[in-house]
Scaffold this motif. Structure first.
Motif, PDB file in Angstrom:
ATOM      1  N   ILE A  14       0.898  -1.339   0.482  1.00 49.64           N
ATOM      2  CA  ILE A  14      -0.250   0.141  -0.348  1.00 49.64           C
ATOM      3  C   ILE A  14       1.012   1.561  -0.072  1.00 49.64           C
ATOM      4  CG2 ILE A  14      -2.389   0.869   1.178  1.00 49.64           C
ATOM      5  CD1 ILE A  14      -2.181  -1.521   2.682  1.00 49.64           C
ATOM      6  N   PRO A  15       0.660   2.176  -1.298  1.00 44.81           N
ATOM      7  CA  PRO A  15       1.866   2.792  -0.894  1.00 44.81           C
ATOM      8  C   PRO A  15       1.171   4.485   0.305  1.00 44.81           C
ATOM      9  CG  PRO A  15       1.413   2.745  -3.479  1.00 44.81           C
ATOM     10  CD  PRO A  15       0.610   2.031  -2.552  1.00 44.81           C
ATOM     11  N   THR A  16       2.542   4.870   0.744  1.00 49.09           N
ATOM     12  CA  THR A  16       1.762   5.999   1.300  1.00 49.09           C
ATOM     13  C   THR A  16       2.594   7.082   1.870  1.00 49.09           C
ATOM     14  OG1 THR A  16       3.217   4.341   3.629  1.00 49.09           O
ATOM     15  CG2 THR A  16       1.003   3.767   3.251  1.00 49.09           C
ATOM     16  N   ALA A  17       2.496   7.295   2.379  1.00 57.25           N
ATOM     17  CA  ALA A  17       2.976   8.335   3.093  1.00 57.25           C
ATOM     18  C   ALA A  17       3.472   9.121   3.944  1.00 57.25           C
ATOM     19  CB  ALA A  17       2.292  10.646   2.795  1.00 57.25           C
ATOM     20  N   PHE A  18       4.939   9.789   4.519  1.00 64.45           N
ATOM     21  CA  PHE A  18       4.771   9.472   6.527  1.00 64.45           C
ATOM     22  C   PHE A  18       4.946  10.461   6.835  1.00 64.45           C
ATOM     23  CE2 PHE A  18       9.419   7.726   8.585  1.00 64.45           C
ATOM     24  CZ  PHE A  18       8.920   7.170   9.466  1.00 64.45           C
ATOM     25  N   PHE A  19       4.486  10.681   8.763  1.00 64.06           N
ATOM     26  CA  PHE A  19       5.132  11.261   8.878  1.00 64.06           C
ATOM     27  C   PHE A  19       5.025  11.556  10.696  1.00 64.06           C
ATOM     28  CE2 PHE A  19       0.543  11.697  10.345  1.00 64.06           C
ATOM     29  CZ  PHE A  19      -0.287  10.985   9.299  1.00 64.06           C
ATOM     30  N   SER A  20       5.113  12.664  11.312  1.00 65.99           N
ATOM     31  CA  SER A  20       5.579  12.059  12.780  1.00 65.99           C
ATOM     32  C   SER A  20       4.797  11.968  13.754  1.00 65.99           C
ATOM     33  CB  SER A  20       7.094  12.791  13.163  1.00 65.99           C
ATOM     34  OG  SER A  20       6.511  14.516  12.922  1.00 65.99           O
ATOM     35  N   TYR A  21       4.891  11.716  14.471  1.00 67.34           N
ATOM     36  CA  TYR A  21       3.634  12.208  15.708  1.00 67.34           C
ATOM     37  C   TYR A  21       3.054  13.177  16.116  1.00 67.34           C
ATOM     38  CZ  TYR A  21       1.174  11.950  20.064  1.00 67.34           C
ATOM     39  OH  TYR A  21       0.413  12.365  20.977  1.00 67.34           O
ATOM     40  N   THR A  22       3.529  14.967  15.846  1.00 73.01           N
ATOM     41  CA  THR A  22       3.599  15.091  15.820  1.00 73.01           C
ATOM     42  C   THR A  22       3.530  16.234  14.407  1.00 73.01           C
ATOM     43  OG1 THR A  22       6.483  16.071  16.344  1.00 73.01           O
ATOM     44  CG2 THR A  22       4.938  16.544  17.831  1.00 73.01           C
ATOM     45  N   GLY A  23       3.171  15.517  13.136  1.00 74.35           N
ATOM     46  CA  GLY A  23       2.387  16.072  12.329  1.00 74.35           C
ATOM     47  C   GLY A  23       3.797  16.487  11.176  1.00 74.35           C
ATOM     48  N   GLU A  24       4.916  16.071  11.740  1.00 78.97           N
ATOM     49  CA  GLU A  24       5.902  16.528  10.653  1.00 78.97           C
ATOM     50  C   GLU A  24       5.665  15.682   9.602  1.00 78.97           C
ATOM     51  OE1 GLU A  24       6.462  17.728  13.287  1.00 78.97           O
ATOM     52  OE2 GLU A  24       6.697  19.683  13.891  1.00 78.97           O
ATOM     53  N   ILE A  25       6.340  16.041   7.721  1.00 83.24           N
ATOM     54  CA  ILE A  25       6.889  14.990   7.487  1.00 83.24           C
ATOM     55  C   ILE A  25       8.210  14.308   6.904  1.00 83.24           C
ATOM     56  CG2 ILE A  25       4.148  15.699   6.090  1.00 83.24           C
ATOM     57  CD1 ILE A  25       6.183  17.443   3.751  1.00 83.24           C
ATOM     58  N   LEU A  26       8.416  13.468   7.120  1.00 85.85           N
ATOM     59  CA  LEU A  26       9.010  12.548   7.522  1.00 85.85           C
ATOM     60  C   LEU A  26       9.708  12.004   5.776  1.00 85.85           C
ATOM     61  CD1 LEU A  26       9.017  10.640  10.942  1.00 85.85           C
ATOM     62  CD2 LEU A  26      10.846  12.722  10.581  1.00 85.85           C
ATOM     63  N   ASP A  27       9.088  12.384   4.818  1.00 84.53           N
ATOM     64  CA  ASP A  27       9.520  11.389   3.810  1.00 84.53           C
ATOM     65  C   ASP A  27       9.193  12.169   2.236  1.00 84.53           C
ATOM     66  OD1 ASP A  27       6.837  12.444   3.144  1.00 84.53           O
ATOM     67  OD2 ASP A  27       6.118  10.426   2.392  1.00 84.53           O
ATOM     68  N   LYS A  28       9.928  11.600   0.973  1.00 86.03           N
ATOM     69  CA  LYS A  28       9.526  12.261   0.062  1.00 86.03           C
ATOM     70  C   LYS A  28       8.350  11.719  -0.759  1.00 86.03           C
ATOM     71  CE  LYS A  28      14.860  11.754  -0.882  1.00 86.03           C
ATOM     72  NZ  LYS A  28      15.596  12.836  -0.804  1.00 86.03           N
ATOM     73  N   LYS A  29       7.608  11.103  -0.541  1.00 87.58           N
ATOM     74  CA  LYS A  29       5.990  11.280  -0.840  1.00 87.58           C
ATOM     75  C   LYS A  29       5.437  12.519  -0.723  1.00 87.58           C
ATOM     76  CE  LYS A  29       4.024   9.012  -3.587  1.00 87.58           C
ATOM     77  NZ  LYS A  29       3.539   7.620  -3.144  1.00 87.58           N
ATOM     78  N   CYS A  39      19.403  14.559 -12.984  1.00 86.31           N
ATOM     79  CA  CYS A  39      19.737  13.618 -11.707  1.00 86.31           C
ATOM     80  C   CYS A  39      19.968  12.757 -11.554  1.00 86.31           C
ATOM     81  CB  CYS A  39      17.656  13.099 -11.836  1.00 86.31           C
ATOM     82  SG  CYS A  39      16.870  12.826 -10.353  1.00 86.31           S
ATOM     83  N   GLY A  40      20.850  12.105 -10.862  1.00 83.46           N
ATOM     84  CA  GLY A  40      21.512  10.998 -10.853  1.00 83.46           C
ATOM     85  C   GLY A  40      20.569   9.607 -10.515  1.00 83.46           C
ATOM     86  N   SER A  41      21.147   8.861 -11.084  1.00 85.55           N
ATOM     87  CA  SER A  41      20.644   6.998 -11.033  1.00 85.55           C
ATOM     88  C   SER A  41      19.715   6.452  -9.976  1.00 85.55           C
ATOM     89  CB  SER A  41      21.302   6.197 -11.986  1.00 85.55           C
ATOM     90  OG  SER A  41      23.157   6.457 -11.404  1.00 85.55           O
ATOM     91  N   TYR A  42      20.177   6.460  -9.205  1.00 83.09           N
ATOM     92  CA  TYR A  42      20.322   5.932  -8.075  1.00 83.09           C
ATOM     93  C   TYR A  42      19.062   7.167  -6.981  1.00 83.09           C
ATOM     94  CZ  TYR A  42      20.239   3.434  -3.536  1.00 83.09           C
ATOM     95  OH  TYR A  42      20.334   2.749  -2.791  1.00 83.09           O
ATOM     96  N   ALA A  43      18.921   8.634  -7.357  1.00 87.70           N
ATOM     97  CA  ALA A  43      17.979   9.577  -6.835  1.00 87.70           C
ATOM     98  C   ALA A  43      16.498   9.107  -6.883  1.00 87.70           C
ATOM     99  CB  ALA A  43      18.255  10.233  -7.558  1.00 87.70           C
ATOM    100  N   ASN A  44      15.828   9.473  -5.572  1.00 88.92           N
ATOM    101  CA  ASN A  44      14.305   8.966  -5.976  1.00 88.92           C
ATOM    102  C   ASN A  44      14.089  10.073  -6.234  1.00 88.92           C
ATOM    103  OD1 ASN A  44      11.438   9.916  -4.670  1.00 88.92           O
ATOM    104  ND2 ASN A  44      11.731   8.574  -3.224  1.00 88.92           N
ATOM    105  N   VAL A  45      13.021  10.448  -7.852  1.00 93.22           N
ATOM    106  CA  VAL A  45      12.579  10.698  -8.600  1.00 93.22           C
ATOM    107  C   VAL A  45      12.011  11.769  -7.714  1.00 93.22           C
ATOM    108  CG1 VAL A  45      11.589  11.859 -10.370  1.00 93.22           C
ATOM    109  CG2 VAL A  45      12.902   9.520 -10.180  1.00 93.22           C
ATOM    110  N   ALA A  46      11.484  12.142  -6.776  1.00 94.73           N
ATOM    111  CA  ALA A  46      10.203  12.372  -5.232  1.00 94.73           C
ATOM    112  C   ALA A  46      10.788  13.989  -5.462  1.00 94.73           C
ATOM    113  CB  ALA A  46       9.786  12.289  -4.370  1.00 94.73           C
ATOM    114  N   GLY A  47      12.447  13.838  -5.162  1.00 93.45           N
ATOM    115  CA  GLY A  47      12.830  15.041  -4.516  1.00 93.45           C
ATOM    116  C   GLY A  47      12.790  16.507  -6.010  1.00 93.45           C
TER     117      GLY A  47
END
Ligand code: ADP
Ligand code: MG
Length: 698
Positions: A146-161, A455-463
């Motif tokens: 299940i593709p998801t976005a990831f964030f902290s308890y205090t609501g800050e985002i911790l991911d690239k999505k 973009c580098g080959s290994y990079a996540n395209v999200a950035g």
């Protein structure tokens, strides 16, 4: 190797809960409601979650899934997953399989071990994942993903999505404002489309396993140049080796089964280098698909006794691996907003969208540059192969004339496209493109889309995708402010486009981006030329860049600060691992080999001498090997000390800079001695495979 292959249409999307599957598995009302969320970004009606979860569970179990996992993109740049089985005890020693709407929508992975850049104390471990409804769920290796976005308890985002999803929404909103000014208020959604072209190397797995540097760092940290490189241009688009054909075919099938549109495959420039391109998707889906491509490239290669190298620079002296990000904007009605159509001079809407991209790239070149900065990519950008580190835009002859005309307030008529059959009557007549290509441009217009090539080959395209979407959203919002109240949209938009072109045409460059003249010219034009990752990351401290991210709700100040720290820390760690790996190989493998050879030489010399042979002219090799060994030991010690010193510095910035300035140069120093030694040590004594083995013996 058989010639007959499976029909892709029969297996495509077999493991994806696609729109077609949803239609057959959900009630009509639920299907319609979910579709609205997916296609138009309307909030998910949580009352349907249980029904959707139950349908997905049944479907996944039919495909052999026993577990489910929330799949996310933490700041490591990789993917993360934790699997829970569907089992639920019934109290009589049996289990049933269950999966609730809540489990579908929300996960609570322990977040404490992911990089957070100080956003979270390690003791505060709570993190959440939230279902990205716009990227389809799929079954892989016995689990429901299940593709998801990831964030902290205090609501800050911790991911690239999450920042990408936010940037997508900002872009959608601003693009629709501009379209409304052109009378197109019926457009319900504008989507950024992304199609990545992924480069990689394939080497023999046994040889790969013998190189600790490849295993631990993804690149060779030493290795003399082989007698043959890429100079004959015999690899590019060359016939595929049998092992590669089989591997690529397996990969295609696995990707097709996951609904990933693997389209193009070919040999690239360097020996053992290849490329795979997909048909474009909405930006966030493209990101997920590219992560799966990276994963399955490596797994499929392993199953074929091969290893896929996805590092930006696995080998010195031949081309590195990049990832071209093709990018455009498309409406829910299917209109590509960057399609110039037959006569772009009569298409002010295209002209204004073109202007928006040029303005965005010029104004936020540093931010864009930072989005592709990584330790690996530093080996490419500006190193005379990949695009230079200077960001410029290639538009080609036709659009350049159009831009000039718009700037001068003149009319522009597109030249007729030329037709040719090469004067061979048996060849079909084909229409030539109006513009040639330019391989040296970092940001090139290619027909009906832009291609961001840094973009580098290994990079996540999200950035890069979320930065591009944000800065174009900003340009469009300024454009919409000006055009919203106008009564003559055609005139107003061309006038505004003219102003934008005038202000930003310094970023347009159609010439050779690899030349020294361009570096000097770019400097005259005031374009930034940021040479390495540590300096590039500083763009995140710049007010202007922070403001644009905050204004469009993509990242807040704290989140930007965290990213700044994470990126620096990550850079330092990568170089540190490289340094320690090189030291390890040097002392445990290379120096012992050198001594072994020196001993063989000195034993031979001694026995020749004992036999009365004059050896006075034959000790040069022995002296050379011993001399290099001594120097190698000293340089390895120096490298170790440099890494320790850099690691001990207080701030992440100072530390990263010291790794960049002192540790990398100590590594190169050591490498140059090793590369001088390697070609004079016999093959049966040198303890690791050399470039010739890796590049040519698959
Ligand atoms: P080129 O030869 O210019 O690189 P291709 O047609 O081979 O062009 O496409 C290369 C990549 O560009 C593919 O991944 C393709 O899906 C992607 N692409 C094509 N059109 C678009 C678009 N409108 N938006 C995003 N990506 C696109
Ligand atoms: Mg291309």
């Amino acid at each position: 190797m058989g010639n007959a292959k499976t029909n892709p249409a029969e297996i495509f999307g077999k493991y994806v809960f696609s729109d077609a599957v949803a239609k057959t598995r959900l009630s009509k009302a639920t299907y319609k409601s979910l579709k609205k969320t997916i296609e138009l970004g309307e909030p998910l009606d949580t009352s349907i979650a249980d029904e959707v979860a139950a349908a997905i569970k049944e479907w996944a179990i039919d495909l052999g899934a026993t577990h489910f996992t929330h799949w996310f993109l933490p700041m490591t740049g990789l993917t993360a997953e934790k699997h829970d089985s569907f089992i639920s005890p019934t109290g009589d020693g049996k289990v049933i399989l269950s999966f609730s709407g809540k489990e579908l929508i929300k996960g609570e992975p322990d977040a404490s071990s992911f990089p957070s850049g100080g956003l979270r104390e390690t003791s505060a471990a709570r993190g959440y994942t939230s279902w990205d409804t716009t990227s389809p769920v799929f079954v892989k290796e016995g689990s429901l993903y299940i593709p998801t976005a990831f964030f902290s308890y205090t609501g800050e985002i911790l991911d690239k999505k999450a920042p990408l999803l936010r940037a997508n929404e900002a872009l959608d909103k601003q693009a629709r404002r501009v379209l409304a000014a052109f009378g197109k208020s019926g457009v319900k959604k504008v989507t950024a489309t992304v199609g990545p072209e992924q480069e990689y190397f394939i080497v023999n797995r046994d040889l790969y396993n013998q190189r600790l540097d490849l295993v631990l760092t993804g690149r060779t940290l030493f290795g003399a140049q082989p007698p043959k490189g890429q100079e004959l241009a015999d690899q590019y688009f060359g016939t595929l080796r049998t092992k590669i054909v089989d591997f690529m075919h397996d990969l295609d099938e696995r990707l097709w089964e996951l609904g990933i549109t693997a389209k193009t495959k070919h040999n690239e420039v360097a020996p053992a280098q290849h490329e795979i391109a997909l048909i474009f998707d909405p930006a966030n889906v493209a990101v997920d698909h590219n992560q799966l491509v990276l994963e399955l490239l490596q797994k499929t290669a392993e199953q074929h006794g091969l290893a896929a190298l996805v590092h930006e620079k696995p080998f010195a002296g031949v081309n590195g691996n990049g990832k071209h990000i093709n990018w455009s904007l498309s409406t829910d009605e299917g209109e590509n907003l960057l399609d110039p159509t037959d006569d772009p001079g009569k298409n002010p809407q295209f002209v204004i969208f073109l202007a928006a991209v040029i303005k965005a790239v010029d104004e936020y070149a540093e931010l864009l540059r930072s989005s592709v900065a990584s330790a690996g990519n530093d080996h490419r950008l500006g190193a005379n192969e990949a695009p230079p580190a200077i960001i410029s835009v290639f538009v080609g002859e036709e659009l350049e004339s159009l831009i000039d005309a718009v700037e001068e307030g003149k009319k522009f008529t597109s030249p007729e496209a030329k037709k040719t059959n090469l004067d061979v009557s048996s060849l079909p007549v084909i229409t030539e493109d109006k513009t040639d290509r330019n391989r040296t441009s970092p940001f090139a217009f290619t027909g009906n889309k832009f291609e961001f090539r840094m973009c580098g080959s290994y990079a996540n395209v999200a950035g890069p995708a979320f930065v591009l979407n944000t800065i174009v959203a900003e340009a469009l919002s300024q454009i919409a402010d000006r055009l919203e109240s106008t009564s003559d949209i055609e005139k107003a938009s061309l006038t505004l486009a003219g102003e934008i072109f005038k202000a930003h045409k310094r970023v347009i460059f159609n010439g050779n981006g690899y030349s020294d003249e361009w570096v000097a010219e770019a400097e005259k034009r005031g374009l930034p030329n940021i040479k390495n990752t540590v300096l590039a990351i500083k763009a995140l401290l710049d007010e202007k860049n922070r403001n644009v991210l905050e204004k469009h709700g993509v990242l807040v100040g704290k989140e930007i600060d965290a990213r700044y720290e994470i990126l620096l820390e990550n850079y330092a760690k990568i170089i540190n691992i490289e340094a320690l790996t090189l030291v390890d190989i040097t002392f445990r493998q290379l120096v012992p080999a050198a001594f072994k050879y020196a001993k063989t030489l000195s034993d031979s010399i001694a026995s020749f001498k004992a036999a009365g042979v004059d050896v006075s002219g034959n000790t040069a090799y022995l002296e050379k090997v011993l001399g290099l060994s001594k120097s190698i030991v000293a340089k390895a010690e120096a490298l170790k000390a440099a890494a320790e010193a850099a690691g001990a510095l207080e701030t992440n910035f100072d530390s990263a800079l010291a790794y960049r300035e002192n540790v990398l140069s100590a590594m190169n120093d050591l490498r140059s001695d090793i590369d001088t030694l390697e070609p004079i040590v016999p093959a049966d004594i040198w303890p690791v495979p050399v470039y010739t083995d890796l590049l040519f013996r698959v």
